[in-house]
Every structure is written in structure tokens, then in C-alpha cells.
Design an enzyme around this catalytic site. Structure first.
Site, PDB file in Angstrom:
ATOM      1  N   SER A  37      51.388 -43.390 -34.912  1.00 50.56           N
ATOM      2  CA  SER A  37      51.941 -43.985 -34.146  1.00 50.56           C
ATOM      3  C   SER A  37      53.327 -42.701 -33.504  1.00 50.56           C
ATOM      4  O   SER A  37      54.737 -43.551 -34.457  1.00 50.56           O
ATOM      5  CB  SER A  37      52.601 -44.798 -34.845  1.00 50.56           C
ATOM      6  OG  SER A  37      51.334 -45.949 -34.825  1.00 50.56           O
ATOM      7  N   ASN A  45      45.546 -36.442 -28.616  1.00 48.95           N
ATOM      8  CA  ASN A  45      44.211 -37.334 -28.914  1.00 48.95           C
ATOM      9  C   ASN A  45      44.351 -38.194 -27.684  1.00 48.95           C
ATOM     10  O   ASN A  45      44.700 -39.216 -28.385  1.00 48.95           O
ATOM     11  CB  ASN A  45      43.831 -37.155 -30.047  1.00 48.95           C
ATOM     12  CG  ASN A  45      42.601 -37.923 -29.649  1.00 48.95           C
ATOM     13  OD1 ASN A  45      41.530 -37.987 -28.994  1.00 48.95           O
ATOM     14  ND2 ASN A  45      42.364 -38.747 -31.513  1.00 48.95           N
ATOM     15  N   GLY A  93      47.290 -46.171 -34.027  1.00 48.62           N
ATOM     16  CA  GLY A  93      47.365 -47.011 -32.930  1.00 48.62           C
ATOM     17  C   GLY A  93      47.999 -48.669 -33.519  1.00 48.62           C
ATOM     18  O   GLY A  93      48.245 -49.378 -32.999  1.00 48.62           O
ATOM     19  N   GLU A 111      46.274 -38.393 -41.045  1.00 45.65           N
ATOM     20  CA  GLU A 111      46.373 -39.369 -40.399  1.00 45.65           C
ATOM     21  C   GLU A 111      46.210 -40.489 -41.386  1.00 45.65           C
ATOM     22  O   GLU A 111      44.985 -40.912 -41.689  1.00 45.65           O
ATOM     23  CB  GLU A 111      45.456 -38.961 -38.944  1.00 45.65           C
ATOM     24  CG  GLU A 111      45.877 -38.197 -38.548  1.00 45.65           C
ATOM     25  CD  GLU A 111      45.331 -38.381 -36.626  1.00 45.65           C
ATOM     26  OE1 GLU A 111      46.192 -38.289 -35.536  1.00 45.65           O
ATOM     27  OE2 GLU A 111      44.239 -38.796 -36.711  1.00 45.65           O
ATOM     28  N   HIS A 138      37.745 -37.228 -37.430  1.00 46.37           N
ATOM     29  CA  HIS A 138      39.194 -38.285 -37.367  1.00 46.37           C
ATOM     30  C   HIS A 138      38.383 -39.824 -37.964  1.00 46.37           C
ATOM     31  O   HIS A 138      37.146 -40.174 -37.957  1.00 46.37           O
ATOM     32  CB  HIS A 138      39.196 -38.943 -35.595  1.00 46.37           C
ATOM     33  CG  HIS A 138      40.224 -38.944 -35.305  1.00 46.37           C
ATOM     34  ND1 HIS A 138      40.385 -40.588 -35.396  1.00 46.37           N
ATOM     35  CD2 HIS A 138      41.329 -38.709 -35.230  1.00 46.37           C
ATOM     36  CE1 HIS A 138      40.870 -41.712 -35.070  1.00 46.37           C
ATOM     37  NE2 HIS A 138      42.550 -40.305 -34.563  1.00 46.37           N
ATOM     38  N   LYS A 185      41.688 -39.815 -26.987  1.00 44.22           N
ATOM     39  CA  LYS A 185      40.479 -39.726 -27.608  1.00 44.22           C
ATOM     40  C   LYS A 185      39.325 -41.312 -26.072  1.00 44.22           C
ATOM     41  O   LYS A 185      39.364 -40.594 -25.152  1.00 44.22           O
ATOM     42  CB  LYS A 185      40.816 -41.869 -28.008  1.00 44.22           C
ATOM     43  CG  LYS A 185      42.494 -41.889 -29.081  1.00 44.22           C
ATOM     44  CD  LYS A 185      42.452 -42.696 -30.261  1.00 44.22           C
ATOM     45  CE  LYS A 185      42.928 -42.122 -30.973  1.00 44.22           C
ATOM     46  NZ  LYS A 185      43.627 -43.502 -32.577  1.00 44.22           N
ATOM     47  N   GLU A 210      38.624 -42.418 -36.715  1.00 47.51           N
ATOM     48  CA  GLU A 210      37.625 -43.551 -36.328  1.00 47.51           C
ATOM     49  C   GLU A 210      35.614 -43.112 -35.997  1.00 47.51           C
ATOM     50  O   GLU A 210      35.294 -43.546 -36.374  1.00 47.51           O
ATOM     51  CB  GLU A 210      37.822 -43.541 -34.820  1.00 47.51           C
ATOM     52  CG  GLU A 210      39.474 -43.835 -34.394  1.00 47.51           C
ATOM     53  CD  GLU A 210      40.078 -44.523 -33.645  1.00 47.51           C
ATOM     54  OE1 GLU A 210      40.018 -43.483 -32.471  1.00 47.51           O
ATOM     55  OE2 GLU A 210      41.517 -44.450 -33.674  1.00 47.51           O
TER      56      GLU A 210
HETATM   57  P1  13P Z   1      48.469 -42.913 -32.270  1.00 54.50           P
HETATM   58  O1  13P Z   1      49.657 -42.120 -31.924  1.00 54.50           O
HETATM   59  O2  13P Z   1      48.065 -44.100 -30.957  1.00 54.50           O
HETATM   60  O3  13P Z   1      48.179 -44.092 -33.497  1.00 54.50           O
HETATM   61  O4  13P Z   1      46.955 -42.183 -32.778  1.00 54.50           O
HETATM   62  C1  13P Z   1      46.744 -41.260 -33.278  1.00 54.50           C
HETATM   63  C2  13P Z   1      45.587 -40.677 -33.214  1.00 54.50           C
HETATM   64  O5  13P Z   1      44.700 -41.552 -34.314  1.00 54.50           O
HETATM   65  C3  13P Z   1      45.210 -39.174 -33.428  1.00 54.50           C
HETATM   66  O6  13P Z   1      44.745 -38.549 -33.506  1.00 54.50           O
END
Ligand code: 13P
Length: 251
Positions: free
Chosen positions: A213, A9, A174, A168, A96, A11, A98
Site C-alpha cells: 500500500s 509489480n 492491497g 512486504e 511474492h 500483478k 501471493e
Molecule cells: P499494493 O501496493 O497494491 O499493496 O501491493 C504491494 C505488492 O504486493 C507489491 O508486490
């Protein structure tokens, strides 16, 4: 046997120049990866460009979101599932954290989107997960169950063998704080067990990714857990060497 599946992803990251470098590197290394499904999910505006640079190799392309409306209409700023299909996009990340936290997406909207994606033959990657506060106050399982139930109520358990679930934990995204393999396995087993209560056959087939992560140095142990079938990778998917190492770990 479930085939492992790793998706990147991206983003809101990338430019034509950086994508050309990243995808060219992935092209040159993809043969090193064993029997693992691999997808990358760029920002929507770059989906076509990524597909051109991939030039038909085995890496699939996914979107990070889509509209609830299936075709077209007066929905400024949105992309429909029909448009994703038209641009050879086989997956779409839905729900997601976010999108839930920053754009107010509700369980009901996410359920509609999963339904629309399934009807169009685009595989939804349905994200679920708890915040740290929810985990610490002991409501983690009920939070995840509510997120799943919203979708189950709309599409039904029989459709879930065409849904990829990504667990997640919000506190691990992140932050560099990954869930321990045991913590992740516990939730994956809870999710599979919940689905199994409705249909054991479907539950045994559902691919459940872990996200939060994931890095080359923790991927082997995470993916070694019995109910973890791959990963949804954020930051590390922007680095070809790291992403390929993570894909290898799933194989
Ligand atoms: P990270 O791997 O940067 O923690 O992000 C995970 C994520 O949100 C994947 O959709």
C-alpha cells in the site's frame, strides 16, 4: 551509498491498450525522476510488448516469477530465466506472498529460483514478510529470518549484494493498511542487522524495498527511513502519475 530502487509489480493486470497508455505516460515523465533505479514488472506475456513501447528508455523490465529450471524442458506453462534474459528482462520478483500463499511456493523452491536467477545474471527481488497473525503472535522476526535463511543457505551471503530484498508485510498488501514508517524501518533494520551479522560489507550494500500500500502520500516518509531503499509498488504502479510521484519520492 545505496541507490534507491522502485519497482512496479503489475500483478495480473493490463491489456495491450492499457499498457500502451501507461507506458507511454511513463516514457513522457521519466525525465522528471532523479537518481533512482526504476523497473516495471508486467505479466510475462506482455514483457516483450512493454520493452517495445519503452523503446530503450531507462526503465528496466522485470518478471513476476520464473521456473526453477534454468533453460528449457517439458514444464508446461513455465518461463525460464534464459527466456527472461532473451526478452531483455533484468529483474525477477521471487517469493511474492501471493505466490507463497496461492500457489504453494516453498522457501526451498524460492531459494532455488534465487540461485538460478543469480547464476544467469538476472537480479532477483526476493520478497519476505509476515502475516498479521504472525506479527500479533510475536513470531514476525523468526518468520522473516526463516525466509531469508532458506535463501542464504543456498546462495551464501556473498551473493546478497546482487539480491534486492522486498519487505512486504502480507497484511499491508492491497489492503490500504500500510505499515507505519517506524514499523517498516524496524523490520528493515532487523533484516540488515541479520545480514550484517554474516557480512557487514554486503549488508551495507543490499537494497531493501518496502512494499504494501505505498502511495504518493506515504512514500516520502517511508523512503525517508534509513534502511528503506525504495519500494515494490502494486496498485499504485498501474497509474503513471502515482508511480512517477512515488519514484520521485525515492529520489
Ligand atoms: P499494493 O501496493 O497494491 O499493496 O501491493 C504491494 C505488492 O504486493 C507489491 O508486490
Amino acid at each position: 551509498m545505496r541507490k534507491p530502487f522502485v519497482a512496479g509489480n503489475w500483478k495480473m493486470h493490463g491489456s495491450k491498450a492499457s499498457i500502451l497508455t501507461l507506458v507511454s505516460d511513463l516514457n513522457s515523465k521519466i525525465a522528471e525522476i532523479g537518481d533512482v533505479d526504476v523497473a516495471i514488472c508486467p505479466p510475462a506475456i506482455y514483457i516483450d510488448y512493454v520493452n517495445r513501447v519503452l523503446a530503450g528508455n531507462r526503465i528496466a523490465v522485470g518478471a513476476q516469477n520464473m521456473a526453477e529450471e534454468a533453460n528449457q524442458g517439458a514444464f508446461t506453462g513455465e518461463q525460464s530465466v534464459a527466456m527472461l534474459k532473451d526478452m531483455d528482462c533484468n529483474y525477477v520478483i521471487l517469493g511474492h506472498s501471493e505466490r507463497r500463499a496461492l500457489y504453494g511456493e516453498t522457501d526451498s523452491q524460492i531459494a532455488t529460483k534465487v540461485d538460478v536467477a543469480l547464476k544467469a545474471g538476472v537480479t532477483p527481488i526476493l520478497c519476505v514478510g509476515e502475516t498479521l497473525e504472525e506479527r500479533e503472535s510475536g513470531v514476525m522476526e523468526s518468520v522473516i529470518a526463516t525466509q531469508l535463511d532458506a535463501v542464504l543457505d543456498v546462495v551464501g551471503i556473498e551473493s546478497f549484494d546482487k539480491v534486492v530484498i522486498a519487505y512486504e508485510p502480507v497484511w499491508a498488501i492491497g489492503t490500504g493498511k500500510t505499515a507505519s514508517p517506524q514499523q517498516a524501518q524496524e523490520v528493515h533494520a532487523f533484516i540488515r542487522g541479520k545480514l550484517s551479522g554474516l557480512n557487514a560489507d554486503v549488508a551495507s550494500k543490499v537494497v531493501i524495498q518496502y512494499g504494501g500500500s505505498v502511495k504518493p502520500d506515504n512514500a516520502v516518509e517511508l523512503f525517508g527511513q534509513p534502511d528503506i531503499d525504495g519500494g515494490l509498488i502494486g496498485g499504485a504502479s498501474l497509474n503513471a502519475n502515482d508511480f512517477i510521484a512515488i519514484c520521485k519520492a525515492a529520489g
